[in-house]
Enzyme design. Structure first.
Site, PDB file in Angstrom:
ATOM      1  CB  SER A 160     -34.180  26.218  51.928  1.00 25.04           C
ATOM      2  OG  SER A 160     -33.863  24.983  52.966  1.00 25.04           O
ATOM      3  CG  ASP A 258     -28.670  28.655  56.750  1.00 27.87           C
ATOM      4  OD1 ASP A 258     -28.488  27.384  56.588  1.00 27.87           O
ATOM      5  OD2 ASP A 258     -29.566  29.118  56.007  1.00 27.87           O
ATOM      6  CG  HIS A 288     -32.549  27.697  56.848  1.00 33.05           C
ATOM      7  ND1 HIS A 288     -31.611  27.558  55.905  1.00 33.05           N
ATOM      8  CD2 HIS A 288     -33.465  26.907  56.536  1.00 33.05           C
ATOM      9  CE1 HIS A 288     -32.080  27.211  54.791  1.00 33.05           C
ATOM     10  NE2 HIS A 288     -33.449  26.494  55.370  1.00 33.05           N
TER      11      HIS A 288
END
Length: 316
Positions: A160, A258, A288
């Site tokens: 991330s 995502d 995600h």
């Protein structure tokens, strides 16, 4: 409108994952809430991995950088290293929050993992986090003999925001020219502030876990100005780099649902176009941070894929 596209094994987690509310008033409380979700060390410790907390010299004029070091006790010879950056939108998270995955990587890849507790926004603006990570890279090279590591096999990785930070640190290392990475392991990386300013074109992404409003707050906090501003540094948002040539080989993975899907695919395509060996995985039905459900088949495959890629990179 994308719930029907979620992998059935991942759907149940959406009903129990706590909501994220990010504002200047709530960010400290959200850090604490996310911290309570981190698995305690005793729950993921492995007998053949030692864990050590250290503090290493920070960038010039900046504080020292805390790191957590994971070392395989049975490995022989000089070890390869994964310099790891945790996720959290540049505004949350700690080195400890990625501990379970780092222990597993250390054990299964037989490498040293050095997890960076970089400074968070909005208290520290970009490129402070990338400078922290590069300072750790410099320390690894300086202390290579005492650490027992092979400086030709230092990879950078993260998930991330940590993946975006890893990509930015690879750019910084290339441009400074003092130390080199051999590989980039970018797990659904947060690369492009323009996704926050423009929104995602794909209507099926960003509905779960990390959403558009989270992205807007995080980028504004990290940049210290509105996302999408014309003069954003590539050391803050790696997708802003105009030249990707000369970067280390890259592995990028992302879920098809995502929010970062489009920016990650675009970055992979640009890396390949610049002559950088690049491997891209898009996992259908995955949102995600989908590996928070570690028993799901797609999470098992994703974990195996990224560790296989890291092993190949260290093998040369």
């Amino acid at each position: 409108m994308s719930r029907h596209l979620v992998d059935p094994e991942l759907a149940a987690m959406l009903d129990v994952f706590p909501g994220i509310t990010l504002t200047n008033e709530t960010v400290v409380a959200m850090r604490a809430q996310m911290g309570t979700m981190a698995m305690p060390r005793e729950a993921y410790a492995r007998p053949n991995v030692t864990i050590e907390d250290r503090v290493v010299p920070g960038p010039d004029g900046a504080p020292d950088v805390p790191v957590t070091i994971y070392r395989p006790t049975d490995a022989t010879g000089k070890l390869p290293v994964l310099l790891y950056c945790h996720g959290g939108g540049y505004v949350m998270g700690t080195a400890e929050s990625s501990g379970a995955g780092n222990v597993r990587t250390c054990d299964e890849v037989e490498c040293l993992v050095v997890s960076v507790d970089y400074r968070l926004a909005p208290e520290t603006r970009a490129p402070g986090a990338a400078e922290d990570a590069h300072a750790v890279l410099a320390w690894l090279n300086k202390e290579a003999d005492s650490l027992g590591i092979d400086t030709s096999r230092i990879a950078v990785g993260g998930d991330s925001a940590g993946g975006g930070l890893a990509a930015a640190t690879a750019l910084l290392a290339r441009d400074l020219g003092q130390h080199k990475f051999c590989f980039q392991l970018l797990v659904y990386p947060m690369l492009d502030d323009r996704t926050a300013s423009n929104g995602a074109a794909n209507p099926h992404v960003g509905a779960f876990i990390w959403q558009h409003d989270h992205n807007v707050f995080a980028w504004d906090a990290y940049l210290g100005k509105p996302a999408g501003s014309p003069d954003v540094s590539p050391y803050a948002a790696a997708a802003r780099a105009t030249d990707l040539a000369g970067l280390p080989p890259a592995y990028i993975c992302v879920g098809a649902l995502d929010l970062f899907l489009e920016e990650d695919m675009a970055y992979a395509a640009r890396l390949a176009s610049a002559g950088v060996p690049t491997e891209l995985h898009v996992y259908p039905g995955a949102y995600h941070a989908f590996e928070f459900n570690p028993e799901a088949d797609v999470a098992i495959r994703a974990e195996a894929d990224k560790r296989r890629a890291l092993k190949r990179a260290f093998a040369g």
